[in-house]
Design an enzyme around this catalytic site. Structure first.
Site, short mmCIF file in Angstrom:
data_model
loop_
_atom_site.label_atom_id
_atom_site.label_comp_id
_atom_site.label_asym_id
_atom_site.label_seq_id
_atom_site.Cartn_x
_atom_site.Cartn_y
_atom_site.Cartn_z
N LYS A 13 0.65 -0.85 0.37
CA LYS A 13 -0.12 0.47 -0.05
C LYS A 13 0.72 1.42 -0.04
CE LYS A 13 -2.41 -1.40 4.49
NZ LYS A 13 -1.39 -2.39 4.11
N ARG A 88 -9.62 1.40 8.57
CA ARG A 88 -9.12 -0.28 8.60
C ARG A 88 -10.43 -1.07 9.84
NH1 ARG A 88 -3.39 -0.15 8.81
NH2 ARG A 88 -2.06 -1.59 9.55
N ARG A 127 12.15 -6.13 4.95
CA ARG A 127 11.83 -4.62 4.59
C ARG A 127 12.57 -3.89 5.25
NH1 ARG A 127 5.68 -1.55 5.45
NH2 ARG A 127 5.89 -3.15 7.25
N ARG A 159 11.56 -2.23 10.89
CA ARG A 159 10.43 -1.34 11.20
C ARG A 159 10.10 -2.08 12.65
NH1 ARG A 159 5.41 0.01 8.56
NH2 ARG A 159 4.86 -0.50 9.60
N ARG A 170 -0.70 -8.86 12.88
CA ARG A 170 -0.75 -7.84 11.97
C ARG A 170 -1.31 -9.12 11.06
NH1 ARG A 170 4.52 -5.65 10.15
NH2 ARG A 170 2.95 -3.88 8.90
P1 AP5 Z 1 4.77 -1.99 1.77
O1 AP5 Z 1 4.05 -0.77 0.58
O2 AP5 Z 1 5.76 -1.38 3.34
O3 AP5 Z 1 3.37 -3.03 2.43
P2 AP5 Z 1 2.31 -1.88 2.99
O4 AP5 Z 1 1.00 -2.25 2.83
O5 AP5 Z 1 2.35 0.11 3.12
O6 AP5 Z 1 2.78 -2.02 4.52
P3 AP5 Z 1 2.37 -1.78 5.65
O7 AP5 Z 1 3.15 -2.64 6.61
O8 AP5 Z 1 3.06 -0.37 6.08
O9 AP5 Z 1 0.96 -2.10 5.76
P4 AP5 Z 1 0.85 -1.91 7.59
O10 AP5 Z 1 -0.94 -1.65 6.77
O11 AP5 Z 1 0.93 -2.95 8.27
O12 AP5 Z 1 0.94 -0.95 8.00
P5 AP5 Z 1 0.64 0.35 8.61
O13 AP5 Z 1 2.11 1.49 8.47
O14 AP5 Z 1 -0.46 1.50 7.99
O15 AP5 Z 1 5.35 -2.98 1.18
C1 AP5 Z 1 6.01 -3.56 2.13
C2 AP5 Z 1 7.31 -4.61 1.76
O16 AP5 Z 1 8.04 -4.85 0.06
C3 AP5 Z 1 8.47 -3.17 1.57
O17 AP5 Z 1 10.23 -3.19 1.84
C4 AP5 Z 1 8.40 -2.97 0.00
O18 AP5 Z 1 9.48 -2.58 -0.63
C5 AP5 Z 1 8.28 -4.06 -0.88
N1 AP5 Z 1 6.90 -4.30 -1.87
C6 AP5 Z 1 6.32 -3.58 -1.93
N2 AP5 Z 1 5.34 -4.24 -3.30
C7 AP5 Z 1 6.26 -4.75 -3.51
C8 AP5 Z 1 6.16 -5.32 -5.09
N3 AP5 Z 1 4.99 -5.41 -5.86
N4 AP5 Z 1 7.28 -5.97 -5.39
C9 AP5 Z 1 7.99 -6.68 -4.72
N5 AP5 Z 1 8.10 -6.35 -3.37
C10 AP5 Z 1 7.33 -4.63 -2.87
O19 AP5 Z 1 0.43 0.31 10.55
C11 AP5 Z 1 1.19 -0.26 11.57
C12 AP5 Z 1 0.52 -0.03 12.38
O20 AP5 Z 1 -0.09 1.03 13.13
C13 AP5 Z 1 -0.36 -0.97 12.79
O21 AP5 Z 1 -0.56 -2.68 12.81
C14 AP5 Z 1 -2.08 -0.45 13.39
O22 AP5 Z 1 -1.11 -0.58 14.74
C15 AP5 Z 1 -1.29 1.26 13.23
N6 AP5 Z 1 -2.57 0.90 11.80
C16 AP5 Z 1 -2.32 2.73 11.37
N7 AP5 Z 1 -3.82 3.03 11.24
C17 AP5 Z 1 -4.77 2.08 11.77
C18 AP5 Z 1 -5.72 2.50 11.58
N8 AP5 Z 1 -6.35 2.84 10.78
N9 AP5 Z 1 -6.62 2.02 12.53
C19 AP5 Z 1 -6.08 1.18 13.54
N10 AP5 Z 1 -4.78 1.30 14.07
C20 AP5 Z 1 -3.89 1.51 12.58
#
Ligand code: AP5
Length: 216
Positions: A13, A88, A127, A159, A170
């Site tokens: 994402k 979410r 990552r 991270r 997660r």
């Molecule tokens: P990346 O782009 O980083 O993936 P992502 O989907 O953004 O993953 P996240 O882990 O950031 O998502 P998340 O939803 O768990 O975390 P968030 O920060 O929102 O890609 C992942 C890896 O793959 C990277 O190394 C990238 O380079 C590689 N990659 C990407 N695309 C690729 C491809 N096509 N081919 C190969 N490699 C690729 O949330 C973190 C925490 O915050 C949550 O757990 C929760 O506690 C809290 N939080 C956040 N939002 C909310 C909410 N709305 N409500 C409640 N809690 C929340």
């Protein structure tokens, strides 16, 4: 265009939102990054969010929705925004709808990035991220020389929530609380599924194609 990127942790994402934001010239809003920025600055919000994020649990809806409300009311969101990691839960989606309705806006498209759990685990365990500016890399698929951030020069790190037991929580939270949003938005008629097993560039092209923006 007001856009939501849905998908499991590690689906890509953030990576796709960065690319789309540069192309569409609208802001990328990541609730996860807002929380991590607050954790780095040791704010009260950061301290609260960390108690949930470190365990792989969701931060409470009311806290998260208020942050998004404040952010999308800013002037740079007038022409659209990309929400990454929000909503979410169904409750967050309903509250978002109310907030947007109140200002005569709506969500135009919801891109659901589809990927298998095993691919996610590989992506997250390799990552690396910039602890200063939040830029994301991957040891294999998007490396940075000597693990130094190309944007700001800081040393890249894993991270904190990319540890195996936290990743498992997660993914479990995603299936239980976030995946029902796929049906929620399908019912509204603005959901599109995009697979992201391909390279980063190909996955971005798939998304642009699904959005009817190929060739931009
Ligand atoms: P990346 O782009 O980083 O993936 P992502 O989907 O953004 O993953 P996240 O882990 O950031 O998502 P998340 O939803 O768990 O975390 P968030 O920060 O929102 O890609 C992942 C890896 O793959 C990277 O190394 C990238 O380079 C590689 N990659 C990407 N695309 C690729 C491809 N096509 N081919 C190969 N490699 C690729 O949330 C973190 C925490 O915050 C949550 O757990 C929760 O506690 C809290 N939080 C956040 N939002 C909310 C909410 N709305 N409500 C409640 N809690 C929340």
């Amino acid at each position: 265009m007001n856009l939501i990127l849905l998908g499991a942790p590690g689906a890509g994402k953030g990576t796709q939102a960065t690319g789309l934001s540069a192309i569409l010239k609208i802001p990328h809003i990541s609730t996860g990054e807002i929380f991590r920025d607050n954790i780095r600055r040791n704010t009260e919000l950061g301290k609260l969010a960390d108690t949930y994020i470190s365990k792989g649990e969701l931060v409470p809806d009311e806290v998260t929705v208020q942050i998004v409300k404040d952010r999308i009311e800013q002037a740079d969101c007038e022409n659209g925004f990309i929400l990454d990691g929000f909503p979410r839960t169904i409750a967050q989606a309903e509250m978002l709808e109310e907030i947007l309705n109140a200002s005569g806006r709506k969500i135009d498209r919801v891109v659901n990035i589809v990927i298998d759990d095993e691919v996610v685990i590989n992506r997250l365990s390799k990552r690396i991220v910039c602890p200063v500016c939040g830029e994301t890399y991957h040891l294999e698929f998007n490396p940075a020389e000597d693990n130094i951030c190309k944007k700001c020069g800081a040393q890249l790190v894993h991270r904190e929530d990319d540890k195996p037991d936290v990743i498992r929580n997660r993914i479990a939270a995603y299936h239980k609380k976030t995946e029902p949003l796929v049906e929620f938005y399908r019912h509204k008629g603005n959901l599109m599924n995009v697979r992201s097993e391909n390279s980063i560039e190909e996955s971005l092209q798939n998304t642009l194609y699904a959005l009817g923006l190929k060739g931009i």
